[in-house]
Motif scaffolding. Structure first.
Motif, mmCIF file in Angstrom:
data_model
loop_
_atom_site.group_PDB
_atom_site.id
_atom_site.type_symbol
_atom_site.label_atom_id
_atom_site.label_comp_id
_atom_site.label_asym_id
_atom_site.label_seq_id
_atom_site.Cartn_x
_atom_site.Cartn_y
_atom_site.Cartn_z
ATOM 1 N N HIS A 121 0.825 -1.207 0.000
ATOM 2 C CA HIS A 121 0.000 0.000 0.000
ATOM 3 C C HIS A 121 0.864 1.264 0.000
ATOM 4 C CE1 HIS A 121 -3.649 2.328 0.682
ATOM 5 N NE2 HIS A 121 -2.951 3.060 1.515
ATOM 6 N N GLY A 122 0.520 2.183 -0.893
ATOM 7 C CA GLY A 122 1.209 3.461 -0.960
ATOM 8 C C GLY A 122 2.492 3.443 -1.772
ATOM 9 N N LYS A 123 2.910 2.287 -2.249
ATOM 10 C CA LYS A 123 4.155 2.190 -3.010
ATOM 11 C C LYS A 123 3.927 2.550 -4.483
ATOM 12 C CE LYS A 123 6.782 0.479 0.314
ATOM 13 N NZ LYS A 123 5.822 0.224 1.391
ATOM 14 N N LYS A 124 5.020 2.929 -5.149
ATOM 15 C CA LYS A 124 4.962 3.327 -6.558
ATOM 16 C C LYS A 124 6.096 2.655 -7.328
ATOM 17 C CE LYS A 124 3.676 8.061 -5.177
ATOM 18 N NZ LYS A 124 4.072 9.489 -5.299
ATOM 19 N N GLY A 125 5.843 2.377 -8.597
ATOM 20 C CA GLY A 125 6.889 1.971 -9.517
ATOM 21 C C GLY A 125 7.813 0.899 -8.994
#
Length: 541
Positions: free
Chosen positions: A33-37
């Motif tokens: 959750h909340g992570k990107k790329g």
């Protein structure tokens, strides 16, 4: 044989669709959750890595449920390479893999490594040589080892996927296809990546049917995510099996760049992204993903979250992932705890089912000898929480049994026991040992220091297994002795976090911005300095 498709999901997928939490997954994906790329891919790796794969021969049994097509009589095997499957899931034709000869090649079903096993490319280590069969858990990972009709599978061999004109081979067409085109085919690759005017790769390739191209793409996305840390070099995570190194090979990989974030060759990456877009997730994939989850304890997030690849590698890689489930206001911290290790602790049924008892009786076996055992038919690792320490009892790679009785659990070959602390570090784990049946079955850890039955270190998560001891077969009684280490109790010591570490843990799921002292600040009036958001520090200059 056509399948019912879900509603097509466009490349520019909306957050609402992507963030729908898969049924029954609970907090499984919460870490992402909340992570990107790049960080999102690594978070998914940490969730799904090192599945408790079964031994290679047990895949035939797995296919009975993971790849069965219902019929009016006996279910048949679901084959993604051929439309002419008529093999019962119980037939010996596919169990043998090869059966007789045919003008076109081999009859029967085979265990097909959709990502070819020769691409595992193990290297010699410490004076020994290994084959691709030594590369675990990839070798028998049910997520990518699919059943395939032998004739077509032999034509595919270890060639890459692609598009072609079928000049070298075409399988029998779907009888419902008015154009009678080959269901799958082999030829010179004709795929032209987006923005180019000619193919980049022009070698031999295998093209599956359109209705399974998305399935293949999502399997490949799974493989480079589940084994991210083993690319470009693999190091065995199961000390019982050994330490094996190798590289991804094959024309679909970028052999000039060892960055594990996106290891595909540009043309292959473009192809897989397009296939995933054009052939959306089907009910067939969803059902198979559930069976993989049941039997080896991990999931394919690219099936659970259609379009996830766009958030990892595509146009939306700068957008935060929302796993769609509940988030705690404050992640709890772990306390010291003492845990009795027995079947009551794990709160599951340890008795064979009536069907299993009947099977054992038919094989001339005493079912009571299998009491307190959970076999590979029920392979999901057992997980409990005690004082915010998560304990997982797993089959491990190729493990066939989990055992627990009223007094103890047993770590057989390959079994693992994992302890994970929330928002702090485990510093000591002390086991109380029961009576083991072999002197060499010692408990060992993958990190830290183990002295007799006491582990010390400083880790968020500690995984334990035992020294491997070869089982012994008695030809006279036709019985096998499997050796184990018995554990009756464990004491876990954790170090409580303090200062900024505690603050960052408490603010991990909070969208607000805070100073290092924990004071919330207006996001529109940030002065130069260091701040915290989502549990991470960042600098404003």
């Amino acid at each position: 044989m056509k399948r019912s498709l879900l509603t097509t999901i466009c490349l520019a997928i909306t957050s609402v669709v992507l963030m729908a939490q898969p049924n029954g997954t609970g907090t499984y994906y919460q870490k992402a959750h909340g992570k990107k790329g790049r960080e999102l891919k690594t978070a998914m790796y940490e969730i799904i890595n090192t599945p408790s794969v079964m031994d290679y021969d047990s895949l035939w049994t797995a296919y009975r449920t993971s790849d069965a097509i219902p019929t009016d009589t006996v279910p048949i095997i679901w084959d993604m390479y051929s439309c002419n499957s008529a093999y019962s899931i119980y037939t010996n034709l596919h169990r043998n893999g090869k059966y007789g000869t045919d003008p076109e090649g081999t009859k029967g079903f085979q265990r097909e490594h959709s990502m070819p096993k020769s691409w595992f490319n193990p290297a010699a280590k410490s004076g020994s040589s290994y084959t691709y069969k030594d590369i675990w858990p990839m070798y028998s990972d049910l997520a990518h080892v699919i059943p395939a009709e032998g004739i077509v599978n032999n034509k595919r061999s270890n060639n890459p996927y692609g598009t072609n004109n079928g000049e070298w081979y075409g399988s029998e067409p779907d009888p419902n296809d008015p154009e009678q085109k080959p269901f799958s085919k082999m030829g010179k690759c004709t795929y032209i990546p987006e923005g180019l005017d000619a193919p980049v790769y022009t070698g031999r390739c295998f093209e599956p049917n359109d209705e399974y191209k998305g399935d293949i793409a999502r399997i490949y996305f799974y493989m480079v995510t589940a084994y991210e840390k083993r690319q470009p070099t693999w190091s065995g995570t199961d000390a019982n099996i050994g330490d094996h190194c190798g590289t991804w090979t094959g024309d679909m990989f970028n052999l000039e760049d060892d960055d594990p974030y996106q290891p595909f060759a540009p043309w292959a990456f473009d192809l897989l992204m397009k296939w995933s877009k054009n052939d959306p997730v089907s009910q067939k994939e969803i059902d198979r993903n559930e069976e993989v989850w049941r039997m080896q304890g991990n999931r394919n997030p690219f099936v659970d979250y259609p379009g996830l690849e766009i958030y990892i590698w595509g146009d939306q890689h700068d957008e935060a992932f929302d796993y769609g489930g509940e988030l705690p206001e404050n992640e709890p911290t772990s306390d010291n705890c003492e845990i009795a290790l027995n079947k009551t602790t794990f709160n599951v049924d340890w008795h064979p089912t009536e069907e299993r008892k009947a099977e054992l009786a038919a094989e001339g076996k005493d079912w009571t000898l299998y009491d307190n055992l959970r076999e590979y038919y029920d392979r999901i690792p057992l997980t409990i929480d005690k004082d915010n320490v998560t304990i997982t009892f797993s089959y491990g790679i190729c493990g066939k049994y989990l055992y627990a009785d009223d007094d103890q659990i047993r770590l057989y070959n390959y079994n693992t026991l994992t302890f994970r602390a929330h928002n702090n570090k485990i510093t000591k784990v002390e086991f109380t040992l029961g009576e083991s049946n072999h002197a060499d079955k010692k408990v060992k850890a993958f990190v830290g220091t183990m002295s007799d039955n006491i582990w010390t270190g400083e880790e968020d998560e500690v995984l334990f297994t035992t020294e491997y001891v070869q089982s012994k077969y008695n030809a006279g009684t036709k019985t096998t002795t499997n050796y184990y280490a018995a554990l009756t109790n464990v004491n876990i010591t954790v170090a409580n976090p303090s200062g900024i570490e505690q603050l960052m843990a408490e603010r991990f799921y909070d969208d607000n911005i805070y100073t290092l002292q924990g004071v919330r600040v207006d996001t529109d009036q940030l002065r130069p300095g260091i701040y915290i958001k989502h549990g991470r520090k960042f600098v404003v200059k």
